[in-house]
Design a protein around this motif. Structure first.
Motif, PDB file in Angstrom:
ATOM      1  N   LEU A  85       0.776  -1.241   0.091  1.00 54.19           N
ATOM      2  CA  LEU A  85       0.105   0.082  -0.008  1.00 54.19           C
ATOM      3  C   LEU A  85       0.827   1.231   0.002  1.00 54.19           C
ATOM      4  CD1 LEU A  85      -2.691  -1.095   2.331  1.00 54.19           C
ATOM      5  CD2 LEU A  85      -2.961  -0.939   0.112  1.00 54.19           C
ATOM      6  N   LEU A  86       1.833   1.170   0.669  1.00 52.75           N
ATOM      7  CA  LEU A  86       3.030   2.497   0.566  1.00 52.75           C
ATOM      8  C   LEU A  86       3.501   2.546  -0.896  1.00 52.75           C
ATOM      9  CD1 LEU A  86       4.902   1.913   3.953  1.00 52.75           C
ATOM     10  CD2 LEU A  86       3.308   3.913   3.374  1.00 52.75           C
ATOM     11  N   GLY A  87       3.596   1.542  -1.325  1.00 53.47           N
ATOM     12  CA  GLY A  87       4.244   1.814  -2.996  1.00 53.47           C
ATOM     13  C   GLY A  87       3.178   2.197  -3.617  1.00 53.47           C
ATOM     14  N   VAL A  88       2.109   1.691  -3.700  1.00 52.69           N
ATOM     15  CA  VAL A  88       0.717   2.233  -4.408  1.00 52.69           C
ATOM     16  C   VAL A  88       0.538   3.819  -4.040  1.00 52.69           C
ATOM     17  CG1 VAL A  88      -1.676   2.221  -4.841  1.00 52.69           C
ATOM     18  CG2 VAL A  88      -0.209   0.059  -4.560  1.00 52.69           C
ATOM     19  N   TRP A  89       0.591   4.093  -2.821  1.00 55.24           N
ATOM     20  CA  TRP A  89       0.628   5.596  -2.531  1.00 55.24           C
ATOM     21  C   TRP A  89       1.723   6.290  -3.121  1.00 55.24           C
ATOM     22  CZ3 TRP A  89      -3.708   8.016  -1.091  1.00 55.24           C
ATOM     23  CH2 TRP A  89      -3.557   9.325  -0.577  1.00 55.24           C
TER      24      TRP A  89
END
Length: 1977
Positions: free
Chosen positions: A1802-1806
């Motif tokens: 999720l951090l990578g997506v953000w």
């Protein structure tokens, strides 16, 4: 010859002198005098020759001139023949009776008009030398004697002022002024042995003495004079300008003093006059400095005091008496004719004009310049033609500007010449007007008396009459004539008032007319309306008459009726509002179609009405410039003018009732009106500009917008011209318009007519005072000019800033037109830049330039703004460059040898200005470029009064430059400062009085070319042009910008500049290096623009080709197919222009490689270009020796190209396509190829290694092999015989390449031979057969094919059968041997050779006719030879045999199966193949795959040929139809399909297992299967998408081509497999490529690995692409409990990173696609991320909500380390027992890894979401902004990337996330904390100051996740719901902005702890009011 009688019509005119200078305007002939007059003979040819251009001819032959015959022309008719005799007699009677009848006056006026100078040709002759003659003394009567009364009346009332065109003629005198004394003064240098006697100071300029050779005694006077003149003509002149001191010294040395009164020297000998010097231009000499010119007359024997006879025209006689001629020839050269006068210095004046009155003591003016002295060479030993004196700096011409004499010194010509003529014309005009008024008044009286109108007057009521429209027009013409001749003031006031009253009736009548046009009208209404037009026309003309009277400048107040002005204004408004605008806006719409047609049918009447209205409007513009009208009138006219200017007209002529050009005339008058109002009302200027700028939106765009014609024929927008005119007007004094402000009506106390001078008090009163007090003069000028320039600059700045500010907010395709208008304005101003009529263009462009500089230098400006600035700077740079180029051309074509020196001065000054080295004082010189420009404008002012604004602006600009020049010099140079002081005084006077310059000074006529060059020189030193280098540097620096669009735009702007000035590329230009660097840019758009610019550079500077070509060829492999195509087109041009073989070979090699390009259009273009450069030049079919040499060179080039790279197979395809029957040029190309083959055979035996220009025979054979493969018919039998020696050498295997080439040629060409060549074929077969046992496999393939072809031609195959059977027999023996023992090495080698022979025989031979022979020999019972071969060989493929044996067996079986495919489905064959695939041995698999490939390609080719071959008959059609019932449509499709389905999985496995050649072989097999459609698209689609990501470019390109073809045919089927394909591509990258990242990083450029997939998707609609992107984002989602944690790094984390990086680095086509991805990412984080964050807080960070806050208590905040940090509130101490700490639980490591994996995803997506928002300027919203709100029209636009945003940071962040999973517990804890912080606090909205509660923001937290006081709301697009926290306590809290940290709140009443909740996942509107936590800021 002419008669001596003066009355003869063919004789010379009465006032002609026989000196070659007849007067241009002779008076009517007079009666013959009583006594004949002496007559000098015409000059001989030898005498006049030195004064003609024929003196340059050496030797001169008199035969080139025709003999003159005086009198041969038709006699001129006498004046009596011009009119009938009866009428002439009646005129004489009236003249005798002293009658003043109207007819008599009109007749005199008509005769006078016939005698005007403009109606009589004027001839200009040079003055020739005069011989002394003694005319007989005779009394001459007056010219008026003997005239008829009417002729005498004409003679007395007519004055024809005239002066001779040469300096030697005196000023003409008027008739009948005998007392005018002539003062002749010599004005040219004399060629005399003695010094020329100088005059006293009061008598004119001094002359230097010039020694000359004295003619010998034997020479006649005329001869010596001619010899001297001829010698002077042959000499080269040196112009020496003596100083004043030198002239005074020469005057003091003179030993003879001129007579002070008579200006003559007693006893002075006559001196011949030299011809005019080239530097002398009499027509340019002003009146103030023209001396009376000398007339050479025969000496008279009378006293010079007798001047009366000088007024009588002497009638010369023809010298037919020998005594007269002898006397003339014997006259001594120095004998004085008169004691007081010399024949060279004094002659009688002209008889037709009044001699000048001159005071003998006249002093020399301070502005007079020394007379030019001419020094002839004194010795023949020095030839000055060999030398030229070049000044160090250009000197200001001193003879161009001369000061005029004052009114008191005006000579007779000014008083009695021009003035007399004007006065007579004025009297005639006044008389004509009064006669007309008298008749009009009488007609009025008669009409009123009879109650009936007449020709001049009509009755508008019973007691009121008015003039008819025709009479009004005539009255206006007469009034205008009297006003122009300045006699309007003499018209009696009563008559003017009466005329005004006669006009009032028509104006009153118009008020009763209903003239408004209504769209609802029908034909009858239009007819009624048309019937009122005559009355309306009469009223318009009456209004013009009344206004014309008011514009005459009279002082009587009675003439200026305010009511009349209002009546005219009201009439004009009614016409504009009721007629002009409705008709102009009328279109052929359904509702108004009938009206449109009816009005269009009466177009002529309407156009006439429009014309009258335009004239009335123009008269009003003149009125407001003449008198001061009321504010109501001014405002009304201003509003109407603005309305007309900006009214939209029809796009096409057919859509309008009247032509748009007719309305444009009205628009131009409106511009004049607005300009006048602007000039006269400075307080309204701001409002006028605002009105114009606010109306710009109404302007049309495109070509139809430019309707204002310039002088040079180009067109601009009318509003552009209006803006420039208003800006120019701002730089002028208000009084320049002709009246001062405040004169409401002229009063009786007003001064004389003319401009009123504004009261000014200056200390400098004249030029000398200014020179001495230069500092004060400069200061006074600066005070005046600075304010004017500042006003103009402010006006221009307001306009520019308004346009630019609006353009920044709009686009070229937007709703508002300002962006397009900005371009049009800049183009218009640039077009007018070098036009002296529009000097404000430079000021406007300069302000534009400064604003563009600011936009580019401001880093905060958007990319769009910077692109706009670069585009405009490119346009301005191009305009400046164009100006510089025009100056260079103008200087080169300039006549620098002109006599006045202006051309040379401008030429030198322009050269210095181009290099910015010109001295400032030269730029502002009095006779410099400013003055020349002004004089040109002044000369055109009478034709175009609008030039007044340009003149005012130029004068103010000149003044400001003078002040700047003075201030810039720090040293004191007296001469320079004095001159600047004089200039300051002059310019100050010119500013306050526009006519001061023309009144005080004269100047030579300036041509259009000189004026434009002069103005261009002033522009070169303007701030705009001096900033050219700055503009160029900005454009060049922008080529290295971070933003691709900026780089591309800068390239296009540089292109504009280069088109106008290619010299920028000369030398070691940095421009070329920058362009080449941009050609390797990461942006496709930039590379494409760079290539376009490279093409321009090469076209302008062909010498750059060698340097640039490698870069162009490199772009053949560009990622963008558009760039590749542009590069190929550019390379073609370079190839055709260049003869360098190396360069050509490089280009051709690159083009050949593009034949295999993935893009079809690129492949086709490459083939086309190869044809154009290699074959088309030889289509002419020449057979000359030069053509053969050219062909040989071309062969060498082809050889060199093929040797450069692997292009053999490509060239084969090119030739096949070129020679295909479908090609239009196939026949011509076939002839060219035949010639090339012939030329190659001449080079086959070339073996000279030292000759590098000729290719070797080996290389030539390689090219011949390619041609043979393409077309066998190119070869002949004789050429084959030449190759036979190479067949003999095959067995020796000296050069395998040569052997293969020759055999291939034979294989291709032999089928063309017939059995007639059986002996040759037998010999070839005999030489090839022994080679079978030794040649290599590739060569054996060709040899066996040749052998079978020869067998077919010889009709015998026994040799082939024995060869195959013997090989099979040997294999059979080896098989039997292998059963008992293993094969040794020798046996294995034997098997390899036998199996190869058998395989080749099976592939090429058809030996079924010898089946019995085989069965008998081998003792078998096989049904076919191929089956027999397979059955005998396939056992050796068993695993029990050696690897080499198995390979040979599989190869042999494969060769047989290729020719006999049915064997593929034999059980023993496919089971053997299956065993091979099961073993997965690449070497064996390659044997099978090679067989499949050859078989499938053969079938593919057979299928294509079958589809292309037309059916010949019905059976053929039936067969074709039957074949099409199965897939593929050929005989072996069932075999191909069965084999493909059986081994497809194995083929796919091999293709995706590696990236080597083995895998590529499998990919080729798959590609053939895909092209033939043997399997379902989804079975190969996933594989091709996977293989697109391969790092092997061959695999990637082939897979991309097949994927693209699949998508184009089966889009709906293939797109369903795209998600599966992405997963497969990830696995391929991870396991095979060993790189799980989603992009490839190279030099800061990040290319996504799925980029080719996106390229294919570009074929689809945007909706389909968005659908795929949403699915791809869905691949990132996960269930935290189902993550596979078996690996060190969870596979989903790596897969998510792969997909995320692809999404981040994709090149999106539309904004909607970006918004789709960003929105999907935000929904994923807010949805899935909520649950993950909650689990992390509960299970990892240990955050609990089980402590309640008491009322008035504090709040706890979660620290970044998981501790509960107690926050104390003011004045409320927290009880100690409530202070608790929550320890972090020891979470299970596996659980921690699972949560960390989810957080990392999720951090990578953000991060990707944030990167995309920044990259595309979408704004950085909070994490809750999960919807991208955009307008529908913007979603389809291409996204624009932000400047300075790179993917490097995102790349590093994504790499670090996965690494932290391997960093132990602490690393995973850090990832979890970071994700929780992301969910609770948006980093984009950190608050850096304390909130209202005084809470300190702890480092690392920055703010909390706000809650909401309301109920939960559903998020848009949410997948999972969370709950918002809300405060339940309230007593102790402050009802305002709450804390930003997470808090556990306790209710005031000790309620239960509420459940945990997540913050909302959607954007929420800001809520107003206290007590709510909803503010993120």
């Amino acid at each position: 010859m002419a008669n001596s009688w003066s009355g003869a019509h063919n004789g010379p005119p009465n006032n002609n002198n026989w000196d070659g200078a007849p007067q241009a305007n002779p008076p009517p002939p007079a009666p013959p005098p009583a006594h004949p007059v002496g007559f000098a003979r015409p000059f001989t040819l030898a005498e006049v020759l030195p004064y003609t251009p024929f003196s340059a001819i050496a030797p001169f032959d008199s035969s080139v001139l025709p003999s003159p015959s005086i009198g041969s022309a038709s006699p001129a008719p006498p004046v009596t023949d011009l009119i009938p005799s009866l009428d002439f007699e009646s005129l004489n009677q009236e003249a005798t009776a002293n009658s003043t009848s109207r007819l008599l006056q009109q007749t005199v006026s008509q005769v006078q008009r016939l005698l005007e100078r403009g109606n009589i040709p004027e001839y200009k002759f040079k003055t020739g030398p005069r011989a002394a003659s003694s005319p007989s003394p005779a009394k001459h009567s007056s010219l008026a004697a003997g005239l008829s009364p009417f002729s005498k009346m004409v003679h007395d009332s007519t004055s024809i002022p005239f002066r001779y065109p040469t300096p030697d003629t005196p000023t003409p005198a008027a008739n009948n002024h005998p007392n005018v004394i002539t003062t002749p003064v010599p004005t040219k240098q004399k060629l005399s042995a003695k010094p020329v006697i100088k005059k006293e100071p009061g008598q004119g300029k001094r002359l230097s003495s010039i020694p000359a050779s004295t003619p010998g005694p034997s020479a006649s006077p005329a001869t010596s004079v001619n010899q001297q003149a001829h010698a002077a003509n042959k000499a080269r002149f040196e112009i020496v300008l003596p100083t004043k001191k030198e002239l005074e010294q020469q005057a003091g040395l003179a030993n003879i003093k001129p007579h002070p009164s008579s200006n003559v020297i007693p006893g002075a000998p006559p001196t011949p006059v030299a011809p005019p010097t080239p530097a002398y231009h009499p027509q340019y000499q002003p009146q103030a400095h023209q001396q009376p010119q000398v007339q050479h007359q025969p000496p008279v024997q009378q006293q010079p005091q007798v001047q009366q006879q000088a007024q009588v025209q002497q009638q010369p006689q023809v010298p037919h008496h020998p005594q007269v001629q002898q006397q003339r020839n014997q006259q001594p050269p120095q004998q004085p004719a008169l004691p007081p006068l010399s024949s060279a210095e004094a002659t009688p004046a002209s008889r037709t004009a009044t001699p000048p009155k001159r005071n003998g003591s006249q002093s020399i003016s301070s502005s007079q310049k020394p007379v030019i002295a001419i020094e002839l060479p004194k010795t023949k030993t020095f030839n000055k033609s060999e030398f030229m004196v070049v000044a160090d700096e250009p000197e200001e011409p001193s003879n161009l500007s001369l000061k005029k004499r004052k009114h008191g010194d005006i000579d007779g010509d000014d008083i009695y010449g021009e003035s007399l003529d004007l006065r007579q014309r004025a009297d005639a005009a006044l008389h004509e007007l009064r006669v007309f008024l008298h008749n009009a008044f009488q007609a009025e009286n008669a009409a009123l008396a009879r109650r009936q109108g007449n020709d001049m007057v009509v009755l508008v009521s019973e007691n009121e009459a008015t003039l008819t429209a025709t009479s009004q027009s005539k009255a206006q013409a007469l009034l205008g004539k009297t006003i122009s001749l300045n006699c309007f003031r003499n018209v009696p006031l009563e008559e003017l008032l009466h005329l005004s009253r006669l006009s009032e009736g028509a104006l009153k009548l118009a008020e009763t007319l209903d003239i408004k046009v209504d769209e609802a009208w029908v034909a009858a209404d239009v007819e009624q309306w048309l019937s009122q037009l005559p009355g309306l026309e009469m009223a318009i003309r009456a209004g013009r008459t009344s206004l014309r009277i008011m514009c005459g400048g009279r002082q009587e107040k009675q003439l200026y009726s305010q009511d009349t002005i209002e009546h005219c204004l009201d009439l004009f408004k009614r016409i504009i509002d009721g007629i002009v605008i409705p008709i102009a806006e009328l279109r052929a719409t359904p509702g108004a179609n009938e009206l449109f047609k009816t009005l269009a049918h009466n177009k002529k009447k309407i156009v006439a009405l429009f014309s009258d209205c335009q004239k009335l409007f123009s008269m009003m513009a003149t009125l407001i410039s003449s008198i001061d009208t009321s504010d109501t009138v001014t405002n009304t006219l201003e509003f109407t003018a603005s309305r007309l200017i900006f009214m939209e007209t029809a796009h096409a002529e057919k859509d309008s009732v009247i032509d748009t050009q007719k309305f444009d005339g009205l628009r131009l008058v409106a511009m004049d009106m607005l300009s006048q109002i602007f000039l006269l009302n400075p307080e309204q200027r701001k409002g006028i500009f605002n009105e114009i700028l606010s109306s710009l939106e109404k302007l049309p765009l495109g070509k139809r917008a430019r309707t204002f014609k310039l002088v040079d024929g180009t067109s601009i927008q009318p509003v552009s011209a209006l803006i420039m005119r208003l800006v120019q007007t701002s730089a002028g004094k208000v009084g320049d318009a002709g009246r001062g402000k405040g004169n409401t009506m002229p009063s009786e106390d007003d001064g004389a007519e003319g401009p009123r001078r504004l009261p000014q008090s200056f200390s400098i009163q004249d030029e000398d005072h200014g020179a001495s007090q230069h500092r004060i003069a400069i200061q006074e000028l600066d005070d005046v000019s600075e304010a004017l320039i500042k006003t103009a600059t402010n006006s221009a700045s307001d306009v520019v800033q308004f346009i630019v500010s609006r353009a920044l907010k709009s686009t070229k395709s937007g709703d508002t037109p300002y962006r397009n208008l900005l371009d049009m304005f800049v183009e218009d101003f640039a077009l007018c830049l070098d036009n002296p009529d529009w000097p404000a263009a430079e000021l406007l462009l300069r302000i534009f330039m400064h604003l563009m500089f600011q936009l580019i230098e401001n880093d905060k400006q958007s990319v769009t703004a910077k692109n706009m600035a670069l585009e405009l700077l490119g346009s301005m740079g191009a305009a400046i460059s164009k100006l510089r180029g025009h100056v260079r051309k103008g200087v080169s074509s300039l006549d620098t040898q002109d006599s006045d020196g202006l051309g040379l001065f401008l030429s030198d000054l322009a050269a210095a200005a181009l290099e910015l080295k010109s001295r400032p004082e030269q730029m502002v010189a009095w006779t410099g470029p400013y003055r020349a420009t002004l004089e040109h404008l002044e000369s055109r002012f009478s034709e175009d009064p609008h030039l007044a604004s340009a003149i005012s602006f130029l004068v103010s600009d000149w003044a400001s430059k003078i002040c700047k020049t003075y201030d810039d010099y720090e040293d004191d140079v007296a001469e320079r400062d004095h001159e600047l002081g004089r200039l300051a005084y002059r310019l100050r006077e010119m500013i306050h009085d526009r006519q001061w310059l023309s009144r005080e000074y004269s100047f030579k006529d300036i041509s259009q070319s000189y004026a434009r060059l002069s103005y261009s020189i002033t522009l070169l030193r303007s701030p705009l042009c001096e900033a050219f280098n700055t503009i160029l540097n900005i454009l060049l620096n922008s080529m290295a910008s971070d933003q691709p669009t900026v780089r591309s735009k800068s390239l296009k702007s540089v292109n504009q500049v280069l088109e106008t000035d290619p010299s920028i590329l000369d030398g070691d230009s940095v421009v070329v290096q920058l362009i080449l660097r941009c050609s390797n840019d990461s942006s496709t758009q930039v590379r494409d623009s760079a290539l376009g610019l490279i093409g321009k550079c090469i076209s302008m500077r062909p010498a750059l080709e060698e340097q640039i070509t490698p870069t162009v060829v490199e772009r053949f492999n560009d990622a963008g197919h558009g760039v590749r195509k542009r590069a190929m087109k550019l390379a073609k041009d370079i190839y055709l222009r260049n003869s360098n073989r190396t360069l050509r070979s490089t280009i051709a090699n690159g083009l050949l490689h593009r034949i295999q390009d993935p893009e079809e259009s690129v492949r086709e273009l490459a083939r086309q270009v190869i044809e154009e450069i290699w074959f088309a030049p030889f289509h002419s079919g020449q057979t000359s020796a030069a053509s053969k040499i050219s062909l040989a060179d071309h062969v060498s080039l082809m050889v060199q190209t093929v040797n450069r790279g692997n292009v053999v197979s490509v060239l084969d395809k090119v030739l096949q396509a070129l020679l295909a029957p479908s090609n239009k040029t196939a026949q011509a190309s076939l002839e060219v190829c035949t010639k090339l083959v012939e030329s190659m055979f001449d080079l086959v035996d070339s073996t000279d290694p030292e000759d590098a220009t000729k290719p070797s025979g080996r290389d030539v054979l390689q090219i011949l092999m390619i041609f043979a493969k393409a077309e066998a018919s190119l070869f002949t039998f004789e050429q084959l015989r030449l190759l036979r020696p190479y067949i003999t050498s095959i067995r020796s295997n000296e050069d395998p390449a040569v052997s293969k080439a020759v055999v291939v040629i034979y294989r291709r060409v032999l089928p063309q031979l017939s059995s007639a060549h059986s002996q040759f074929l037998t010999e070839v077969r005999g030489e090839l057969m022994p080679t079978v046992s030794t040649v290599s496999r590739p060569l054996m393939n060709e040899v066996m094919a040749c052998l079978w072809i020869i067998s077919g031609l010889l009709d015998t195959s026994e040799h082939m059968a024995r060869l195959a059977a013997s090989s099979l027999k040997a294999i059979q023996a080896l098989h039997a041997k292998s059963r008992t023992q293993a094969l040794d090495v020798r046996s294995m080698r034997q098997f390899e050779r036998y199996s190869l022979i058998v395989g080749m025989a099976g592939k090429h031979f058809n030996l079924d006719s010898h089946l019995d022979f085989f069965n008998k020999m081998l003792k078998t019972n096989s049904s076919s030879i191929s089956k027999l071969m397979v059955d005998l060989v396939v056992p050796f493929a068993a695993p029990s045999y050696h690897m080499d044996v198995r390979k040979a067996a599989l190869d042999s079986v494969g060769l047989v199966c290729q020719a006999w495919p049915r064997n593929y489905v034999s059980a023993n064959v496919y089971t053997t193949f299956q065993h091979v695939f099961d073993e997965q041995v690449p070497a064996l698999e390659a044997m099978v795959l090679r067989s499949f490939k050859e078989f499938l390609l053969t079938e593919e080719k057979r299928s294509e040929e079958a589809s292309e071959a037309p059916a010949i008959n019905g059976a053929g059609k039936g067969e074709k139809k039957r074949e099409l019932t199965v897939i593929g449509g050929t005989n072996y499709d069932d075999v191909a399909s069965a084999t493909t389905h059986r081994f497809l999985k194995e083929i796919i496995r091999i293709a995706t297992a590696t990236q080597d050649n083995h895998a590529f072989l499998a990919v080729e097999v798959l590609a053939s299967i895909n092209r033939q459609g043997l399997v379902h698209p989804k079975e190969t689609g996933v594989t091709f998408i996977t293989l697109e990501t391969s790092s092997n470019p061959r695999i990637s390109e082939l897979a991309f081509l097949e994927h693209k073809a699949l998508h184009a045919k089966h889009e709906t089927v293939v797109e369903r497999e795209y998600v599966k394909a992405v997963q497969s591509a990830f696995a391929y990258q991870r396991d095979i490529v060993k790189d799980s990242r989603g992009a490839i990083a190279s030099n800061g450029v990040y290319t996504p690995k799925l980029q080719l997939l996106m390229e294919v998707l570009k074929i689809s609609k945007s909706k389909n692409r968005q659908k795929f992107l949403e699915k791809l984002c869905g691949q990132l989602d996960f269930d935290i409990g189902k993550l596979d944690m078996s690996e060190g790094v969870p596979s989903h984390v790596v897969y998510a990173r792969f997909v995320t990086e692809c999404l981040a680095y994709f090149e999106y086509l539309t904004v909607g696609e970006v918004g789709c991805v960003v929105g999907a990412m935000e929904r994923l984080v807010t949805g899935t991320g909520a649950g993950v964050a909650q689990q992390i807080e509960m299970e990892v960070l240990g955050v609990r909500v089980d402590v309640l806050e008491e009322e008035g208590g504090g709040a706890r905040q979660v620290g970044v380390d998981g501790q509960m940090v107690q926050q104390q509130q003011q004045q409320q101490p927290q009880p100690q027992q409530q202070q608790q700490q929550t320890e972090v639980p020891k979470v299970d490591l596996e659980k921690l890894r699972r949560l960390t994996a989810g957080a990392a995803v999720l951090l990578g997506v953000w991060e990707a979401r944030t990167y995309l928002r920044r990259l595309y300027n979408m704004g950085i919203g909070g994490r809750r902004e999960n919807k991208v709100k955009m307008q529908g029209k913007d979603l389809s636009k291409a996204p624009v990337k932000a400047q300075g945003v790179t993917g490097e940071k995102f790349w590093e962040e994504m790499g670090g996330l996965v690494g932290r999973l391997m960093g132990g517990r602490e690393g995973m804890m850090e990832v979890c904390r970071g994700f929780v912080e992301l969910m609770n606090v948006d980093r984009e909205f950190l608050v850096g100051e304390e909130d209202e509660d005084g809470l300190l923001m702890e480092e690392g937290v920055g703010g909390g996740s706000p809650g909401s006081g309301g109920e939960e709301e559903d998020g848009v697009g949410e997948k999972r719901r969370g709950r918002k926290r809300k405060s339940e306590g309230g007593g102790g809290g402050t009802p305002g902005k709450k804390k930003r940290g997470r808090s556990s709140s306790v209710g005031g009443g000790g309620g239960q702890p509420r459940k945990r909740g997540r913050p909302k996942k959607v954007v929420r509107e800001e809520e107003e009011g206290g007590g709510e936590e909803g503010d993120w800021f």
